[in-house]
Design a protein around this motif. Structure first.
Motif, PDB file in Angstrom:
ATOM      1  N   GLY A   6       0.575  -1.148  -0.264  1.00 15.74           N
ATOM      2  CA  GLY A   6       0.348  -0.105  -0.163  1.00 15.74           C
ATOM      3  C   GLY A   6       0.787   1.439  -0.286  1.00 15.74           C
ATOM      4  O   GLY A   6       2.958   1.124   0.227  1.00 15.74           O
ATOM      5  N   GLY A   7       0.186   2.105  -0.532  1.00 11.32           N
ATOM      6  CA  GLY A   7       1.050   3.682  -0.017  1.00 11.32           C
ATOM      7  C   GLY A   7       1.356   3.912   1.556  1.00 11.32           C
ATOM      8  O   GLY A   7       0.726   3.564   2.648  1.00 11.32           O
ATOM      9  N   ALA A   8       2.275   4.653   1.106  1.00  8.51           N
ATOM     10  CA  ALA A   8       2.420   5.612   2.170  1.00  8.51           C
ATOM     11  C   ALA A   8       1.576   6.104   3.595  1.00  8.51           C
ATOM     12  O   ALA A   8       0.896   6.605   2.815  1.00  8.51           O
ATOM     13  CB  ALA A   8       4.310   6.747   2.605  1.00  8.51           C
ATOM     14  N   HIS A   9       1.776   5.242   5.114  1.00  6.49           N
ATOM     15  CA  HIS A   9       1.039   6.187   6.006  1.00  6.49           C
ATOM     16  C   HIS A   9      -0.594   5.662   5.575  1.00  6.49           C
ATOM     17  O   HIS A   9      -1.321   6.132   6.275  1.00  6.49           O
ATOM     18  CB  HIS A   9       1.152   7.783   6.069  1.00  6.49           C
ATOM     19  N   GLN A  10      -0.952   4.830   4.660  1.00  2.00           N
ATOM     20  CA  GLN A  10      -2.020   3.766   5.139  1.00  2.00           C
ATOM     21  C   GLN A  10      -2.433   2.679   6.009  1.00  2.00           C
ATOM     22  O   GLN A  10      -3.523   1.940   5.670  1.00  2.00           O
ATOM     23  CB  GLN A  10      -1.940   3.527   3.729  1.00  2.00           C
ATOM     24  N   GLU A  51      10.974  -2.160   1.753  1.00  2.00           N
ATOM     25  CA  GLU A  51      11.365  -1.173   0.702  1.00  2.00           C
ATOM     26  C   GLU A  51      12.676  -0.415   1.109  1.00  2.00           C
ATOM     27  O   GLU A  51      13.176  -0.650   0.131  1.00  2.00           O
ATOM     28  CB  GLU A  51       9.990  -0.314   0.381  1.00  2.00           C
ATOM     29  N   LEU A  52      12.785  -0.749   2.869  1.00  2.00           N
ATOM     30  CA  LEU A  52      13.608   0.219   2.621  1.00  2.00           C
ATOM     31  C   LEU A  52      14.836  -0.775   3.003  1.00  2.00           C
ATOM     32  O   LEU A  52      16.047  -0.664   3.173  1.00  2.00           O
ATOM     33  CB  LEU A  52      13.415   0.826   4.374  1.00  2.00           C
ATOM     34  N   LEU A  53      14.631  -1.494   3.051  1.00  2.00           N
ATOM     35  CA  LEU A  53      15.039  -2.983   3.218  1.00  2.00           C
ATOM     36  C   LEU A  53      15.659  -3.440   2.088  1.00  2.00           C
ATOM     37  O   LEU A  53      17.030  -3.455   1.568  1.00  2.00           O
ATOM     38  CB  LEU A  53      15.318  -4.394   3.335  1.00  2.00           C
ATOM     39  N   MET A  54      15.757  -3.149   0.500  1.00  2.00           N
ATOM     40  CA  MET A  54      15.870  -3.337  -0.666  1.00  2.00           C
ATOM     41  C   MET A  54      16.748  -1.564  -0.774  1.00  2.00           C
ATOM     42  O   MET A  54      18.089  -2.078  -1.180  1.00  2.00           O
ATOM     43  CB  MET A  54      14.345  -2.894  -1.817  1.00  2.00           C
ATOM     44  N   THR A  83       5.665  -0.570   1.414  1.00  2.00           N
ATOM     45  CA  THR A  83       5.463   0.382   0.474  1.00  2.00           C
ATOM     46  C   THR A  83       5.643   0.707  -1.019  1.00  2.00           C
ATOM     47  O   THR A  83       6.606   0.139  -1.578  1.00  2.00           O
ATOM     48  CB  THR A  83       5.817   1.976   1.486  1.00  2.00           C
ATOM     49  N   GLU A  84       4.356   0.469  -1.363  1.00  2.00           N
ATOM     50  CA  GLU A  84       4.624   0.473  -3.043  1.00  2.00           C
ATOM     51  C   GLU A  84       5.361   2.395  -2.846  1.00  2.00           C
ATOM     52  O   GLU A  84       4.763   3.964  -2.835  1.00  2.00           O
ATOM     53  CB  GLU A  84       3.022   0.400  -3.686  1.00  2.00           C
ATOM     54  N   ARG A 119      -3.681  -5.241   0.186  1.00  2.00           N
ATOM     55  CA  ARG A 119      -3.777  -4.163   0.101  1.00  2.00           C
ATOM     56  C   ARG A 119      -4.669  -3.529   0.581  1.00  2.00           C
ATOM     57  O   ARG A 119      -5.273  -3.009   0.682  1.00  2.00           O
ATOM     58  CB  ARG A 119      -3.788  -3.200  -1.965  1.00  2.00           C
ATOM     59  N   VAL A 120      -3.757  -2.002   1.316  1.00  2.00           N
ATOM     60  CA  VAL A 120      -4.341  -1.373   2.397  1.00  2.00           C
ATOM     61  C   VAL A 120      -4.104  -0.238   1.740  1.00  2.00           C
ATOM     62  O   VAL A 120      -2.856   0.343   1.508  1.00  2.00           O
ATOM     63  CB  VAL A 120      -3.903  -1.210   3.734  1.00  2.00           C
ATOM     64  N   VAL A 121      -5.488   0.210   2.470  1.00  2.00           N
ATOM     65  CA  VAL A 121      -5.322   1.700   1.502  1.00  2.00           C
ATOM     66  C   VAL A 121      -6.665   2.425   2.857  1.00  2.00           C
ATOM     67  O   VAL A 121      -8.003   1.623   3.603  1.00  2.00           O
ATOM     68  CB  VAL A 121      -6.365   2.246   0.789  1.00  2.00           C
TER      69      VAL A 121
END
Length: 131
Positions: A6-10, A51-54, A83-84, A119-121
Motif C-alpha cells: 500500500g501507499g505511505a502512511h496507509q 522497501e527500505l531493506l531493498m 510501501t508501493e 493492499r491496504v488503503v
C-alpha cells in the motif's frame, strides 16, 4: 508467505499486525527493514519497511534479483509489509530510479510466490490474491 502492500502512511503494518500476529514487534518477531540485518529476513516472522531493506541492500551492492525466491525458500511463512514506491514522478537520480524499478520487480515476484496478497488503503485491507 503473505505480502501486504500500500501507499505511505496507509496503515499497512497495523493491518498486518492485526491480521497475522503480534501488536508488539517481539510478540511475532517483526523486524524493521530500515535497521535489521540482511539475514534476518530469512528467519523473522514478519518484516515491515521491506522497501527500505531493498534500498539498503542495493546501496551495499547486494544482488537482489533472486531475493524473492530466496525468501520463499528459506522463510516461506514470512509476512512482508512494503510501501508501493512506483507511483508519482520518476526520480531524476539514477540510483533512485533503479531502486524503484528493482523494488517493484522484487515485490512483483513476492506477490507471485505469496499465498495471499493484501493492499491496504486508509487502514482497510483488500485481498488481491488468496483467501
Amino acid at each position: 508467505m503473505k505480502l501486504v502492500i500500500g501507499g505511505a502512511h496507509q496503515g499497512k503494518w497495523e493491518y498486518a499486525k492485526r491480521k497475522y500476529g503480534g501488536i508488539e514487534p517481539a510478540e511475532f518477531h517483526w523486524v524493521d527493514g530500515k535497521s535489521c540485518s540482511f539475514e534476518e529476513v530469512y528467519s523473522c516472522g514478519g518484516i515491515y519497511h521491506f522497501e527500505l531493506l531493498m534500498k539498503r541492500m542495493m546501496k551495499a551492492g547486494e544482488d537482489t534479483s533472486h531475493l524473492a525466491s530466496r525468501i520463499a525458500e528459506k522463510n516461506p511463512d514470512i509476512v512482508i509489509v512494503s510501501t508501493e514506491i512506483g507511483y508519482g514522478l520518476v526520480p531524476i537520480d539514477a540510483f533512485d530510479r533503479e531502486y524503484r524499478e528493482q523494488t517493484g520487480r522484487v515485490c512483483t515476484q513476492l506477490a507471485e510466490l505469496s499465498s495471499r496478497v493484501d493492499r491496504v488503503v486508509c487502514g482497510i485491507g483488500v485481498t488481491l490474491k488468496g483467501e
